[in-house]
Scaffold this active site. Structure first.
Site, short mmCIF file in Angstrom:
data_model
loop_
_atom_site.label_atom_id
_atom_site.label_comp_id
_atom_site.label_asym_id
_atom_site.label_seq_id
_atom_site.Cartn_x
_atom_site.Cartn_y
_atom_site.Cartn_z
CE LYS A 106 -1.94 3.01 1.81
NZ LYS A 106 -1.88 4.26 1.31
CD GLU A 140 12.80 0.83 9.78
OE1 GLU A 140 13.42 1.74 10.10
OE2 GLU A 140 13.41 -0.22 9.43
CB CYS A 177 12.86 8.84 8.45
SG CYS A 177 14.19 7.77 7.36
CD GLU A 215 9.59 12.85 11.52
OE1 GLU A 215 8.56 12.48 11.70
OE2 GLU A 215 10.39 12.37 10.84
P1 NAD Z 1 2.18 8.75 7.18
O1 NAD Z 1 2.09 8.04 8.59
O2 NAD Z 1 1.04 9.82 7.06
O3 NAD Z 1 1.74 7.63 5.96
C1 NAD Z 1 2.63 6.42 5.89
C2 NAD Z 1 1.77 5.43 5.09
O4 NAD Z 1 0.74 5.15 6.11
C3 NAD Z 1 0.96 5.80 3.90
O5 NAD Z 1 0.82 4.86 2.82
C4 NAD Z 1 -0.49 6.37 4.44
O6 NAD Z 1 -1.51 6.16 3.44
C5 NAD Z 1 -0.66 5.20 5.47
N1 NAD Z 1 -1.77 5.34 6.54
C6 NAD Z 1 -2.08 6.44 7.00
N2 NAD Z 1 -3.27 6.46 7.83
C7 NAD Z 1 -3.23 4.96 7.87
C8 NAD Z 1 -3.93 4.12 8.86
N3 NAD Z 1 -4.94 4.84 9.85
N4 NAD Z 1 -3.93 2.90 8.76
C9 NAD Z 1 -3.07 2.30 7.90
N5 NAD Z 1 -2.22 3.13 6.97
C10 NAD Z 1 -2.40 4.48 7.14
O7 NAD Z 1 3.46 9.19 7.16
P2 NAD Z 1 4.14 9.87 5.74
O8 NAD Z 1 3.75 11.44 5.87
O9 NAD Z 1 3.48 9.31 4.35
O10 NAD Z 1 5.51 9.88 5.91
C11 NAD Z 1 6.36 10.62 6.65
C12 NAD Z 1 6.97 9.99 7.97
O11 NAD Z 1 7.42 8.74 7.68
C13 NAD Z 1 7.52 10.80 8.62
O12 NAD Z 1 7.39 10.57 10.01
C14 NAD Z 1 9.15 9.92 8.48
O13 NAD Z 1 10.15 10.06 9.66
C15 NAD Z 1 8.61 8.70 8.18
N6 NAD Z 1 9.61 7.65 7.47
C16 NAD Z 1 10.40 6.77 8.40
C17 NAD Z 1 11.40 6.26 7.68
C18 NAD Z 1 12.33 5.22 8.46
O14 NAD Z 1 12.92 4.36 7.93
N7 NAD Z 1 12.37 5.18 9.91
C19 NAD Z 1 11.54 6.21 6.45
C20 NAD Z 1 10.64 7.16 5.64
C21 NAD Z 1 9.91 7.96 6.25
#
Ligand code: NAD
Length: 477
Positions: free
Chosen positions: A171, A246, A280, A379
């Site tokens: 997804k 992550e 991240c 963040e």
């Molecule tokens: P997000 O949490 O908003 O979304 C991540 C994913 O989760 C998306 O595909 C989104 O559609 C899905 N999602 C959202 N709500 C959901 C729910 N209720 N149930 C299931 N899935 C759901 O994050 P984002 O804004 O897309 O990405 C940024 C974040 O990701 C930042 O916090 C960043 O630090 C983190 N990140 C971490 C790493 C790592 O390796 N630690 C790498 C990249 C990004």
């Protein structure tokens, strides 16, 4: 219009609904993706299960490796095409988009070589018994991916899961699906059986939630924000489904007076402007030993003023943020800085060619940010670097560990004993000494502690998370 990829077939969502795809460089709609629902997830999980039972589990580990290698080569052949897709979909400057496509190929290359090297053990036990362990796949794994590095995160997560013998339902973020749909098509072209890699697009609260809840998903790899990570854990806990999380970071660069500043400065800048700070592991805090605080800020300030921001196709230092709400989020943080009288050292420039309708933010260097201020704790996910001075080593460690996060830290010092002491005392998944993760580190285990998550992806270590250990005890005496 983009369709889901289920069982190597392009299919529309049963909802009949779509989501517009916006180019961050100009804010204009240029495509649409499926707004999928629980029924589409069910179709993908069924296709994956079928693939596992009929095909995937009968393929030898060596043959899985050959398939992954064919995909690595195919991605490399299509690197420019994939980079162009990512550039438009995510607003990545050309060089960064190309680096992501190269990293994706490298992940598949690495995991291609790992498939037939995942060994169990034999364990000495009582007389008359022999004990051995097998590393078995979970089965159908779910992969929820954010928008900031779709190709890289797909590579590390799906690459590791396939290598361990799983089949995958993915997804992607609703803001960044296009490159992954194309990669799934390339996988079908090189011979991945129908159902091994499935892509279902849509909103997180709809299709992401349905994926996490589906009883056919035996492991969830989630990369995203800490708040959604909590939701995923709650949903997974209800059915005892293992999760790798992550999550985010507030990672510090810690610069001592004896550091090689010529090496540190470009790394410090790159760590906060790469992908417009939407990383991240962005180095978003700068902790500097008091005696070099002013001269280092002066040098960094000059460098920040020379940074140029503009459309992805112009391939400048910084591209746009992913969407308008992300731009607003960064503006809110910066207006908090003003309200709190936090001083700005310098800002980069948005070029005249950048359309007003794009989501641009100039890189910003702030100084003397109080350690408990939200700018130093949360963040921002934009190109905003928060500097603060420290007195001595103990103070540096106290500041470094003073957030809820623990993803990455960098220590810049020539003192070898101090390098070890700092690496021991910093609570983070990764500590870089006199570097900041140069070269992408496909081979290196990666993950967080505290609110940055748990479990490890990347490297060989990821295969432990993507498999289950079975202990088999034979009595023969
Ligand atoms: P997000 O949490 O908003 O979304 C991540 C994913 O989760 C998306 O595909 C989104 O559609 C899905 N999602 C959202 N709500 C959901 C729910 N209720 N149930 C299931 N899935 C759901 O994050 P984002 O804004 O897309 O990405 C940024 C974040 O990701 C930042 O916090 C960043 O630090 C983190 N990140 C971490 C790493 C790592 O390796 N630690 C790498 C990249 C990004």
């Amino acid at each position: 219009m983009q369709l889901n990829h289920i069982a190597n077939t392009a299919v529309a969502s049963s909802s009949g609904k779509t989501i517009p795809v916006i180019d961050p460089s100009d804010g204009q709609v240029f495509d649409e993706i499926q707004r999928s629902n629980a029924a589409d997830i069910h179709a993908a999980v069924t296709a994956a299960r079928d693939c596992l039972d009929r095909a995937w589990q009968h393929i030898t580990a060596a043959e899985r490796g050959r398939l992954l290698m064919r995909l690595a080569n195919k991605v490399a052949e299509h690197a420019d095409e994939l980079a162009l897709i990512e550039q438009r979909d995510c607003g990545k400057p050309v060089k960064q988009a190309k680096a992501d496509a190269a990293a994706l190929a490298r992940y598949f290359e690495f995991y291609a070589g790992a498939c037939d090297k995942l060994h169990g053990e034999t364990i000495p036990y009582q007389n008359g018994f022999s004990v051995l362990t097998w590393r078995e796949p979970h089965g159908v794994t779910g992969h929820i991916i954010p928008w900031n590095y779709p190709m890289q995160i797909f590579g590390r997560s799906v690459g590791g899961a396939l290598a361990a013998g799983n089949v995958c339902v993915v997804k992607p973020s609703e803001d960044a699906c296009l490159s992954l749909i194309r990669v799934a098509q390339l996988a079908a072209e090189v011979g991945f059986p129908a159902g091994a890699i499935n892509i279902v697009t849509g909103y997180g609260h709809e299709v992401g939630d349905a994926l996490a809840r589906h009883s056919g998903i035996a492991h969830i790899s989630f990369t995203g924000s800490p708040s959604v990570g909590t939701l995923i854990q709650q949903v997974a806990a209800a059915r005892h489904c293992p999760v790798t999380l992550e999550l985010g970071g507030k990672s510090p660069h810690i610069v001592f007076a004896d550091a090689d500043l010529d090496a540190a400065i470009p790394a410090i800048i790159n760590a906060i402007v790469q992908n417009a700070g939407q990383t991240c592991s962005a180095g978003s805090r700068l902790l500097v030993e008091q005696s070099i605080y002013e001269p280092l800020l002066e040098r960094l300030g000059q460098a920040f003023e020379n940074l140029r921001v503009g459309p992805a196709a112009m391939d400048l230092d910084v591209g746009p943020l992913i969407r308008q709400s992300q731009q607003q989020r960064v503006w809110d943080f910066l207006s908090d800085a003003q309200v709190s009288s936090i001083a700005m050292v310098a800002q980069g420039q948005i070029v005249d060619e950048a359309p007003d309708s794009g989501f641009y933010q100039a890189p910003t260097l702030l100084r003397d940010v109080p350690v408990m201020h939200r700018l130093a704790q949360e963040e921002v996910f934009g190109p905003v670097l928060c500097a603060m001075p420290f007195k001595d080593e103990a103070h540096a460690i106290e500041l470094a560990n003073a957030t809820q996060f623990g993803l990455v830290a960098a220590v810049w010092t020539a003192d070898g004993a101090r390098q070890f002491r700092m690496a021991r005392q910093i609570r983070a998944g990764q500590v870089f000494i006199n570097n900041y993760g140069a070269g992408g580190g496909v081979e290196l285990p990666f993950g967080g502690v505290k609110s940055s998550g748990y479990g490890r992806e990347k490297g060989f270590e990821a295969l432990a998370g993507f498999s289950v250990l079975k202990t088999v005890v034979f009595r023969h005496g």
